[in-house]
Design a protein around this motif. Structure first.
Motif, short mmCIF file in Angstrom:
data_model
loop_
_atom_site.label_atom_id
_atom_site.label_comp_id
_atom_site.label_asym_id
_atom_site.label_seq_id
_atom_site.Cartn_x
_atom_site.Cartn_y
_atom_site.Cartn_z
N GLY A 1 37.87 -60.69 74.18
CA GLY A 1 37.75 -60.71 72.73
C GLY A 1 37.96 -62.11 72.16
N ILE A 2 38.93 -62.84 72.71
CA ILE A 2 39.18 -64.21 72.26
C ILE A 2 38.01 -65.11 72.63
N ALA A 3 37.49 -64.95 73.86
CA ALA A 3 36.34 -65.76 74.29
C ALA A 3 35.13 -65.51 73.39
N ARG A 4 34.89 -64.26 73.05
CA ARG A 4 33.76 -63.92 72.18
C ARG A 4 33.93 -64.58 70.80
N ALA A 5 35.17 -64.63 70.32
CA ALA A 5 35.42 -65.26 69.03
C ALA A 5 35.24 -66.78 69.11
N LEU A 6 35.53 -67.36 70.26
CA LEU A 6 35.49 -68.81 70.39
C LEU A 6 34.11 -69.36 70.72
N VAL A 7 33.20 -68.50 71.18
CA VAL A 7 31.94 -69.00 71.73
C VAL A 7 31.06 -69.67 70.68
N THR A 8 31.27 -69.38 69.41
CA THR A 8 30.48 -70.03 68.35
C THR A 8 31.13 -71.33 67.86
N ASN A 9 32.22 -71.73 68.53
CA ASN A 9 32.97 -72.92 68.10
C ASN A 9 33.39 -72.84 66.63
N PRO A 10 34.04 -71.75 66.22
CA PRO A 10 34.41 -71.61 64.81
C PRO A 10 35.52 -72.58 64.42
N ASP A 11 35.55 -72.96 63.16
CA ASP A 11 36.65 -73.78 62.65
C ASP A 11 37.92 -72.96 62.51
N ILE A 12 37.74 -71.65 62.24
CA ILE A 12 38.87 -70.79 61.90
C ILE A 12 38.87 -69.56 62.78
N LEU A 13 40.03 -69.27 63.37
CA LEU A 13 40.23 -68.07 64.17
C LEU A 13 41.14 -67.13 63.41
N LEU A 14 40.66 -65.91 63.17
CA LEU A 14 41.40 -64.89 62.44
C LEU A 14 41.81 -63.80 63.42
#
Length: 266
Positions: free
Chosen positions: A149-162
């Motif tokens: 789940g964390i990897a999926r959130a990070l794969v777009t290189n987001p500025d903000i992680l919620l």
């Protein structure tokens, strides 16, 4: 540091159709978050913590006031923000790699196949899941599912992680390991993180600041600075007098409402 998130007199409400009235979840929230900061929200269930990050993500809109990201009013979801959920939210028929690739299918990022492959490989390394690309969710432990789940959130290189209580569903030992991993990942990526938890220890362990929210309507009761050395897991922070002081102080802020909520009195 540069401001990346700012809520201005933000109030969020929900329609209660049967009672024909509105429920005020959050009231007059003013909060500024700097780039690269790790901010933790704590408070009793129902105080509006999830409403806050849903407003930042663009999934819901304030009744009044506003929330801005990088100086622009949030009008909907975007690739600069990504969410990690409590219940993993993985597609059981998709492999680890396929689950991680989902954002590429939902967002038009203009990336080539090679660029997508590179990003997937990078996040697999970052969350220590290399070798599990072809595994399915049922083959993974709870901690490994949350890493996906964390990897999926990070794969777009987001500025903000919620992150909405992402470690609540895993056992205590794995939870501590995942806290350490998240601290490492956020430090390595330089991302801004808003993290929801009911655990005071988790809040102190991870946060640069802890925002204590009172019960309905949710209001900011106090913002507590966490001045403990990083990386936190390289130090035995729970033995420090400052840790004990912070824990006692935050518990003093939340205990009355937490006990009332547990007894069903609010």
């Amino acid at each position: 540091m540069t401001t990346i998130i700012e809520s201005k007199s933000m109030t969020i409400s929900y329609d209660l159709h049967r009672e024909r009235k509105k429920l005020i979840a959050l009231s007059d929230i003013n909060l500024t978050i700097k780039k690269g900061e790790f901010v933790v929200l704590v408070g009793p269930s129902g105080c509006g913590k999830t409403s806050f990050i849903n407003a930042v993500s663009g999934l819901i809109y304030p009744m009044s006031g506003s929330v801005e990201v990088n100086g622009k009013k949030v009008t909907g979801p975007g690739p600069d923000r990504a969410m990690v959920f409590q219940d993993y939210a993985l597609m059981p028929w998709r492999t680890v790699e396929s689950n991680i690739r989902m954002p590429f299918e939902l967002q038009k990022l203009g990336l080539s196949k090679d660029e997508q492959d590179e990003r997937v490989n990078n996040v697999l390394r970052l969350v220590d899941l290399k070798g599990f690309e072809k595994s399915y969710p049922y083959e993974l432990s709870g901690g490994m599912k949350q890493r996906v789940g964390i990897a999926r959130a990070l794969v777009t290189n987001p500025d903000i992680l919620l992150a909405d209580e992402p470690f609540a569903a895993i056992d205590a030992m794995t939870r501590e390991a995942m806290q350490s991993e998240l601290e490492r990942i956020v430090t390595e990526t330089g991302q801004t993180c808003i993290f929801i938890t009911h655990s005071i220890d988790e809040a102190i362990t991870l946060g640069d600041r802890v925002v204590v929210i009172s019960y309905r309507p949710g209001k900011i009761k106090e913002i507590v600075d966490i001045n403990l050395p990083r990386p936190r897991f390289a130090h035995d922070i729970k033995t420090l007098p400052e840790y004990s002081r912070l824990r006692e102080h935050i518990w003093g802020l939340v205990k009355d409402e937490a006990l009332q909520t547990a007894r069903g009195e609010v």
